[in-house]
Scaffold this motif. Structure first.
Motif, short mmCIF file in Angstrom:
data_model
loop_
_atom_site.label_atom_id
_atom_site.label_comp_id
_atom_site.label_asym_id
_atom_site.label_seq_id
_atom_site.Cartn_x
_atom_site.Cartn_y
_atom_site.Cartn_z
N UNK A 138 0.82 -1.21 0.00
CA UNK A 138 0.00 0.00 0.00
C UNK A 138 0.86 1.27 0.00
N UNK A 139 2.17 1.12 0.04
CA UNK A 139 3.07 2.27 0.10
C UNK A 139 3.69 2.54 -1.26
N UNK A 140 4.26 3.74 -1.41
CA UNK A 140 4.99 4.13 -2.62
C UNK A 140 6.47 4.20 -2.27
N UNK A 141 7.32 3.70 -3.17
CA UNK A 141 8.76 3.69 -2.91
C UNK A 141 9.47 4.46 -4.02
N UNK A 142 10.43 5.32 -3.63
CA UNK A 142 11.14 6.15 -4.58
C UNK A 142 12.64 6.11 -4.27
N UNK A 143 13.44 6.28 -5.31
CA UNK A 143 14.86 6.52 -5.18
C UNK A 143 15.14 7.88 -5.82
N UNK A 144 15.50 8.88 -4.99
CA UNK A 144 15.73 10.25 -5.45
C UNK A 144 17.22 10.58 -5.44
N UNK A 145 17.59 11.56 -6.25
CA UNK A 145 18.93 12.12 -6.19
C UNK A 145 18.83 13.62 -6.41
N UNK A 146 19.80 14.36 -5.87
CA UNK A 146 19.84 15.81 -6.03
C UNK A 146 21.28 16.27 -5.98
N UNK A 147 21.55 17.38 -6.65
CA UNK A 147 22.90 17.94 -6.71
C UNK A 147 22.87 19.32 -6.08
N UNK A 148 23.82 19.58 -5.16
CA UNK A 148 23.86 20.88 -4.50
C UNK A 148 24.37 21.93 -5.46
N UNK A 149 23.64 23.06 -5.53
CA UNK A 149 24.06 24.18 -6.38
C UNK A 149 24.82 25.22 -5.57
N UNK A 150 24.36 25.50 -4.35
CA UNK A 150 25.03 26.46 -3.49
C UNK A 150 24.74 26.09 -2.05
N UNK A 151 25.57 26.62 -1.15
CA UNK A 151 25.41 26.30 0.27
C UNK A 151 26.74 26.02 0.91
#
Length: 834
Positions: free
Chosen positions: A768-781
């Motif tokens: 009943x759940x949703x599963x995801x594999x996410x990625x992100x790249x830092x632009x600033x910080x």
């Protein structure tokens, strides 16, 4: 003693005599070197085996018979060996030398046949012989041998996974994706999808997809389906690439293969899922091929296409409008099976509009007299649904239903009564037209559902029906004999409502029914309700009237059989059995959660101009440079179509945004710039004057503040790199949030994350759940500890109404960067988590 292979043996000595005779034939033919006699003897053995008679005692003689140059004899002998190898594993070793020798034969047909038979022995102790033979065949010069070897890799994998994964067989199979023979490529795709199932199957790259698409016409129909299934996992980078793919696939819509057409339909619908206007144009292009397949003389094929068309039309009114001009294509033919008629009736229900309602209702009325009672019932329900959805047709349909009651058919009257009840709940002003049918209904209807509908009408409109108490009286007299509890309950309520409308006529009858319900029935619900009514009346008749005859609001719409969230989940599994079963795959597929991920092709992000056209669905442009075209000189009709498409109306777009399970109508507000602090404020805050004993304060400007944390929009990462980073990086503390009880689909969650620069590499349903594999790249910080890029990887499991759990990993992240990323991720998913 158990017999090898489980085949029966004839009783008595006849069986042994026959085996002896066949053995002599095989030996005699071998000694005489007469090929025709030998072939006839082998044919007899195969004939007995086909009849189910156990001929395994001849195993040794058949192994010796395999030493021949006759291809026909070899085929029969190999068929025998494969059939009895499992039950004669020790004797099967005798055939290994012959099969290995034939795998090196000059004739490619013999090499392929021997390899196929060798891999079909399905014995674990054969792996050491299979592995080198398959490896050699994967590099064979003949395409037929390579094609057979690829399937052999799968058979070896099922015998011993390590024999494939820990050897060069996997790499050799991957290389065959670029083979010159299209049949080899198709087999390689299917084999890798099965071997790499725990990793989500083969992950296509741009190079693989470009190569396969430009060779698409070389594949057979089965091969084209394999390519299209692989293509559904490809992440399209921009709109130009999307149009290239659509233009290449457009030629496949002329195929006669329903599998190919439906696969192309799925890809087109997935690619345009965030562009409603373009999706309508695509549906217009798909309509002609789909209608052609519906007219197929094969009813099973026609049914499969019909249920997919129904799923497309049910997405919304704009989708239905594409098919409305061709509504007559969905009229039932006299020789249609009942399951096809049922789907066509459901489609006609959705296609009704002011222009087509009259002919559709007229056609549905014809189906009421169908010999199949279920089709008749469905037709009447469809007529009622059209009236509920279209007020302009209500009066016409009420008159039509009144006419149906004159047929004096029990099930027709039952359904007509139920539909009539729903219509007067929706349109109370039409009751006068329907009142004349109530008396006829009571005399005809015998089914509980129909009786309940008539009783409800009697109780609700008893003041307007002159003979209402006298119509109810015979039913009250037979109250004890009534078998249905629901009818008894409705009868009690109708009697009490009529009592408040017409007390003198109903007083005696109400007392009678209450007495029977309290003292003469064992049904607990009926007795409890009768006691409640009795005590209410005893306490205060006015209070009883207020409770039982409370004013009711007019019904706007009736509850659907399936909620929107489940419909979206099933539609995401388009071109699978989920559409036929009307159930998500997790309900009928037994598979490991890690390996079971439904594939939906993700659309490219919207550009800046498109965000203005589709404000509810837009995501920021990825800013990537335009990729080279996949087309090799092919025309580009979809690019022209897209530029000519009018912008979708705002109301439709907002509806679509709601369907996705989130309110994306307004862009997220940009973070307000922090106000510049004054020098004195900074000095007081830090207490520098007191600490240093005076002197000039340190200004805020002199302290170089790090830039605010942000993520790069349009960052790209393929699945292989993601898997490598995920395996290498350490696990950060698990993050959890309470999940809101809102409708959530993979598409809506992905779109919300994508707008904040968080991209998906894989997603799917897990129970009943949703599963995801996410990625992100830092632009600033915060600056990274080592010069270079900073990446964040997330495994998110979202269970609406329960919990959202995120496992985080970071590559080259500076101090505090991971915490800021987590805060930004939860902010992006704020519609789904608390």
């Amino acid at each position: 003693m158990a017999q090898p292979g489980g085949a029966p043996r004839p009783p008595g000595s006849a069986y042994f005599e026959k085996m002896h005779e066949l053995r002599q034939l095989l030996r005699g033919a071998a000694a005489e070197r007469d090929q025709q006699k030998k072939r006839d003897a082998i044919k007899k053995v195969i004939a007995y085996m086909t009849l189910g008679i156990d001929v395994s005692p001849l195993f040794s003689e058949m192994v010796m018979a395999s030493a021949t140059t006759d291809l026909v004899q070899k085929k029969m002998v190999y068929l025998y060996l494969v059939n009895y190898a499992e039950s004669n594993s020790e004797l099967a070793i005798l055939a290994i030398n012959t099969l290995q020798k034939d795998c090196r034969d000059d004739d490619p047909m013999i090499r392929g046949l021997a390899l196929r038979s060798l891999c079909s022995l399905s014995l674990l102790n054969m792996v050491e012989y299979l592995q080198p033979a398959v490896q050699r065949a994967l590099e064979d010069v003949n395409g037929y041998v390579r094609k057979t070897a690829v399937i052999g890799v799968v058979k070896v994998f099922h015998l011993s996974e390590s024999a494939v994964l820990d050897s060069s067989l996997l790499d050799l199979t991957k290389r065959l994706i670029h083979d010159s023979d299209a049949h080899v490529v198709a087999n390689a795709i299917a084999a890798l999808e099965e071997i790499l199932i725990d990793e989500g199957g083969l992950q296509p790259t741009r190079e693989i997809v470009t190569n396969l698409l430009n060779r698409l016409n070389q594949f057979s129909e089965w091969g084209q389906c394999a390519v299209l299934r692989l293509l559904a996992k490809y992440h399209v980078s921009d709109e130009g690439e999307m149009f290239d793919i659509m233009n290449i696939l457009d030629s496949l819509l002329k195929q006669s293969s329903s599998a190919v057409v439906m696969s192309v339909t799925k890809i087109f619908v997935d690619l345009t899922s965030n562009r409603p206007g373009l999706q309508i144009d695509v549906l217009r292009r798909l309509k002609a091929p789909l209608l052609t397949l519906i007219a197929s003389p094969t009813p099973e094929l026609s049914y499969t296409v019909l249920v997919h068309v129904h799923a497309l039309i049910a997405r919304g009114q704009r989708h239905a409008e594409v098919f409305i001009p061709d509504f007559k294509q969905f009229f039932c033919r006299y020789n249609d099976p009942s399951y096809i008629k049922a789907v066509k009736i459901d489609i006609l229900t959705l296609l009704g509009d002011p222009a087509s309602a009259d002919p559709i209702v007229g056609e549905l009325i014809e189906y009421v007299t169908d010999v199949d009672a279920e089709i008749s019932r469905r037709a009447i329900r469809a007529i009622g649904k059209i009236a509920v959805r279209m007020p302009s047709t209500a009066e016409l349909i009420v008159n039509s239903l009144s006419g149906l009651l004159e047929l004096d058919i029990d099930y027709v009257s039952t359904e007509a009564a139920v539909v009539m009840k729903d219509l007067v709940r929706k349109y109370p002003e039409l009751f006068q037209r329907a009142s004349g049918a109530v008396e006829r209904c009571i005399k005809i209807v015998a089914e509980p559902e129909g009786k309940c509908a008539v009783l409800w009408i009697l109780g609700e409109y008893g003041l307007l029906i002159e003979d209402a108490p006298y119509l109810l009286e015979p039913m009250i007299d037979g109250f004890v004999e009534e078998q249905s509890g629901s009818v008894r309950l409705e009868m009690l309520t109708a009697a009490l409502k009529l009592f408040f409308c017409r007390p003198p006529e109903m007083q005696r009858m109400l007392g009678s029914i209450l007495e029977k319900a309290i003292e003469g029935t064992a049904h607990p619900d009926v007795r409890d309700r009768a006691l409640m009514y009795y005590r209410l009346l005893e306490h205060s008749p006015e209070e009883a009237r207020r409770v039982v005859c409370a004013p009711k609001e007019v019904v706007d719409e009736f509850q659907e059989e399936m909620d929107q969230e489940q419909k979206d989940r099933i539609f995401d599994e388009f071109n699978t059995l989920s559409i036929v079963y009307k159930q998500p795959a997790v309900k009928y597929v037994v598979a490991k959660a890690a390996s079971f991920v439904m594939t939906k092709m993700q659309p490219p992000p919207l550009g800046a101009n498109e965000q203005e056209d589709y404000p509810g669905l837009g995501g920021p442009s990825n800013g990537a440079a335009e990729a080279p075209s996949m087309l090799d000189g092919a025309p580009a009709p979809y690019a022209a179509t897209a530029s000519a498409s009018p912008a979708a109306p705002m109301a439709d777009l907002m509806d679509n945004a709601d369907l996705l399970g989130g309110d994306f109508s307004s862009p997220s507000p940009a973070p307000a710039p922090a106000p510049a602090a004054s020098t004195s404020a900074a000095s007081d805050l830090l207490g520098m004057d007191d600490l240093l004993g005076g002197g000039s304060p340190v200004t805020v400007a002199s302290l170089a503040a790090p830039p605010p944390f942000s993520l790069a929009v349009g960052a790209m990462m393929d699945s292989s790199r993601f898997e490598g980073l995920w395996a290498r990086l350490p696990q950060l503390p698990t993050q959890q949030r309470q999940a809101r009880p809102v409708a959530a689909t993979t598409a809506s969650v992905e779109e919300a994350a994508r707008r904040s620069g968080i991209n998906v590499v894989a997603s799917g349903q897990m129970g009943e759940a949703l599963k995801f594999f996410f990625f992100a790249k830092q632009a600033s910080g915060p600056p990274p500890p080592v010069p270079g890029e900073t990446w964040f990887l997330v495994e998110l499991v979202l269970a609406p109404g329960s919990m959202a759990t995120a496992n985080l990993k970071a590559d080259n992240a500076g101090a505090g960067a991971a915490e800021q990323f987590v805060a930004k991720m939860w902010e992006a998913l704020g519609h789904f988590v608390a």
